[in-house]
Design a protein around this motif. Structure first.
Motif, short mmCIF file in Angstrom:
data_model
loop_
_atom_site.label_atom_id
_atom_site.label_comp_id
_atom_site.label_asym_id
_atom_site.label_seq_id
_atom_site.Cartn_x
_atom_site.Cartn_y
_atom_site.Cartn_z
N GLY A 196 0.91 -0.93 -0.15
CA GLY A 196 0.16 0.08 0.05
C GLY A 196 0.84 1.35 -0.09
O GLY A 196 0.13 2.13 0.11
N VAL A 197 2.16 1.01 -0.06
CA VAL A 197 3.10 2.31 -0.10
C VAL A 197 4.08 2.35 -1.14
O VAL A 197 4.47 1.00 -1.36
CB VAL A 197 3.83 2.43 1.44
N GLU A 198 4.33 3.35 -1.88
CA GLU A 198 5.04 3.05 -2.93
C GLU A 198 6.71 3.30 -2.57
O GLU A 198 6.89 4.25 -1.97
CB GLU A 198 5.02 4.59 -3.88
N PRO A 199 7.37 2.16 -2.93
CA PRO A 199 8.67 2.29 -2.05
C PRO A 199 9.62 2.91 -2.80
O PRO A 199 10.56 3.59 -1.96
CB PRO A 199 9.11 0.88 -2.35
N GLU A 200 9.54 3.57 -4.00
CA GLU A 200 10.55 4.34 -4.42
C GLU A 200 10.45 5.87 -3.72
O GLU A 200 11.47 6.46 -3.54
CB GLU A 200 10.26 4.67 -6.11
N VAL A 201 9.07 6.14 -3.56
CA VAL A 201 8.88 7.48 -2.79
C VAL A 201 9.24 7.55 -1.38
O VAL A 201 9.92 8.32 -1.07
CB VAL A 201 7.26 7.76 -2.91
N VAL A 202 9.08 6.49 -0.67
CA VAL A 202 9.44 6.20 0.76
C VAL A 202 11.15 6.49 0.67
O VAL A 202 11.81 6.90 1.69
CB VAL A 202 9.18 4.85 1.39
N ALA A 203 11.75 5.70 -0.39
CA ALA A 203 13.16 5.51 -0.29
C ALA A 203 13.79 7.02 -0.58
O ALA A 203 14.68 7.47 0.07
CB ALA A 203 13.71 4.41 -1.42
N ALA A 204 13.31 7.68 -1.50
CA ALA A 204 13.47 8.87 -1.85
C ALA A 204 13.33 9.80 -0.56
O ALA A 204 14.44 10.86 -0.43
CB ALA A 204 12.82 9.41 -3.19
N LEU A 205 12.22 9.82 0.05
CA LEU A 205 12.05 10.94 1.30
C LEU A 205 12.93 10.31 2.31
O LEU A 205 13.53 11.12 3.04
CB LEU A 205 10.57 10.71 1.48
N THR A 206 13.21 8.97 2.35
CA THR A 206 14.24 8.64 3.30
C THR A 206 15.63 9.23 3.11
O THR A 206 16.37 9.73 4.21
CB THR A 206 14.36 7.04 3.41
N ALA A 207 16.25 9.30 2.01
CA ALA A 207 17.20 9.88 1.67
C ALA A 207 17.28 11.28 1.99
O ALA A 207 18.33 11.70 2.39
CB ALA A 207 17.67 9.59 -0.03
N ALA A 208 16.44 12.13 1.47
CA ALA A 208 16.27 13.44 1.84
C ALA A 208 16.33 13.68 3.46
O ALA A 208 17.11 14.48 4.13
CB ALA A 208 14.91 14.18 1.39
N ALA A 209 15.53 12.76 4.18
CA ALA A 209 15.44 12.95 5.68
C ALA A 209 16.77 12.57 6.21
O ALA A 209 17.44 12.98 7.25
CB ALA A 209 14.14 12.12 6.14
N LEU A 210 17.53 11.52 5.58
CA LEU A 210 18.71 10.91 6.27
C LEU A 210 19.86 12.25 5.88
O LEU A 210 20.86 12.38 7.02
CB LEU A 210 19.26 9.99 5.38
N GLY A 211 19.82 12.84 4.99
CA GLY A 211 20.51 14.21 4.75
C GLY A 211 20.67 15.18 5.61
O GLY A 211 21.47 15.49 6.39
N VAL A 212 19.41 15.41 6.10
CA VAL A 212 19.02 16.36 7.12
C VAL A 212 19.46 15.90 8.84
O VAL A 212 20.44 16.46 9.54
CB VAL A 212 17.65 16.76 7.26
N ALA A 213 19.40 14.78 8.73
CA ALA A 213 19.38 13.91 10.06
C ALA A 213 21.12 13.94 10.20
O ALA A 213 21.57 14.24 11.39
CB ALA A 213 18.86 12.52 10.23
N VAL A 214 21.62 13.56 9.32
CA VAL A 214 23.22 13.37 9.24
C VAL A 214 24.05 14.72 9.62
O VAL A 214 24.64 15.12 10.41
CB VAL A 214 23.83 12.71 7.87
N ARG A 215 23.23 15.68 9.03
CA ARG A 215 23.90 16.98 9.03
C ARG A 215 23.63 17.62 10.46
O ARG A 215 24.35 18.20 11.10
CB ARG A 215 23.14 18.00 8.03
N MET A 216 22.27 17.32 10.90
CA MET A 216 21.90 17.61 12.28
C MET A 216 23.23 17.19 13.44
O MET A 216 23.47 17.86 14.43
CB MET A 216 20.51 17.61 12.65
N ALA A 217 23.02 15.93 13.23
CA ALA A 217 23.79 15.01 14.16
C ALA A 217 25.52 15.73 13.96
O ALA A 217 25.94 15.69 15.21
CB ALA A 217 23.89 13.61 13.94
N ASP A 218 25.97 15.98 13.02
CA ASP A 218 27.30 16.32 12.85
C ASP A 218 27.40 17.83 13.57
O ASP A 218 28.32 18.27 13.99
CB ASP A 218 27.76 16.45 11.06
N THR A 219 26.45 18.69 12.77
CA THR A 219 26.43 20.12 13.30
C THR A 219 26.63 20.03 14.82
O THR A 219 27.09 21.20 15.65
CB THR A 219 25.40 20.83 12.77
N THR A 220 25.76 19.39 15.45
CA THR A 220 25.40 19.46 17.05
C THR A 220 26.65 18.70 17.68
O THR A 220 26.53 18.55 18.89
CB THR A 220 23.98 18.99 17.43
#
Length: 176
Positions: A40-64
């Protein structure tokens, strides 16, 4: 590509251990799907959003100054989206109902992420080894030259000063 059936088996075992999971997906950090069990969920969309969220999370962890990325948890009205590091180049994203035990979700998600990371990293190491150029034939050895010996430095002579002996081993004591 890493063996999708092995990763898919791990995702299915994970969903069996945590019945409140509604989906599980493994993707590369670049957002490409490696394996998914997301009805019931488009895996390509979830994977792309995961990559975007991951980029922000990695930057947040590094910056702090919090170190390398480990996990990300998003809570919505109807449930959770949890993303866990899976080796050096993959992530595991889990979708869960709002009634999931979050501690259990983290425990099982971290374990599955570690196992999937081992699979992905082993595959990448094997690919890198296969892609490495064959070692070139060793050049013919030339006779080695005799080492050049330099004269040893003369020892340093320490003399006593007019005040008495040197105090290199002096101790200081205090009474309490």
């Amino acid at each position: 590509m890493v063996s999708e059936p092995e990763i898919l088996d791990e995702l299915r075992r994970l969903r069996a251990r945590v019945p409140q999971l509604t989906g599980a997906l493994t993707a590369g950090v670049d957002g490409l799907v490696l394996a998914h069990d997301t009805p019931g969920v488009e895996p390509e969309v979830v994977a792309a959003l995961t990559a975007a969220a991951l980029g922000v999370a990695v930057r947040m962890a590094d910056t702090t100054g919090q170190g390398d990325f480990r996990e990300l948890l998003v809570r919505g009205v109807y449930g959770y989206v949890a993303t866990y590091a899976a080796g050096e180049s993959a992530v595991l994203t889990l979708l869960a109902q709002d009634r999931v035990n979050v501690g259990r979700l983290h425990l099982e998600g971290r374990r599955a992420g570690a196992r999937i990371g081992e699979l992905v990293d082993a595959w990448e190491a094997q690919e890198a080894k296969a892609a490495a150029p064959a070692p070139a034939a060793a050049p013919a050895k030339t006779p080695a030259k005799a080492p050049v010996r330099t004269p040893a430095k003369p020892p340093i002579v320490r003399t006593r000063s007019a005040r008495g002996s040197a105090t290199t081993n002096a101790r200081t004591t205090t009474e309490s």
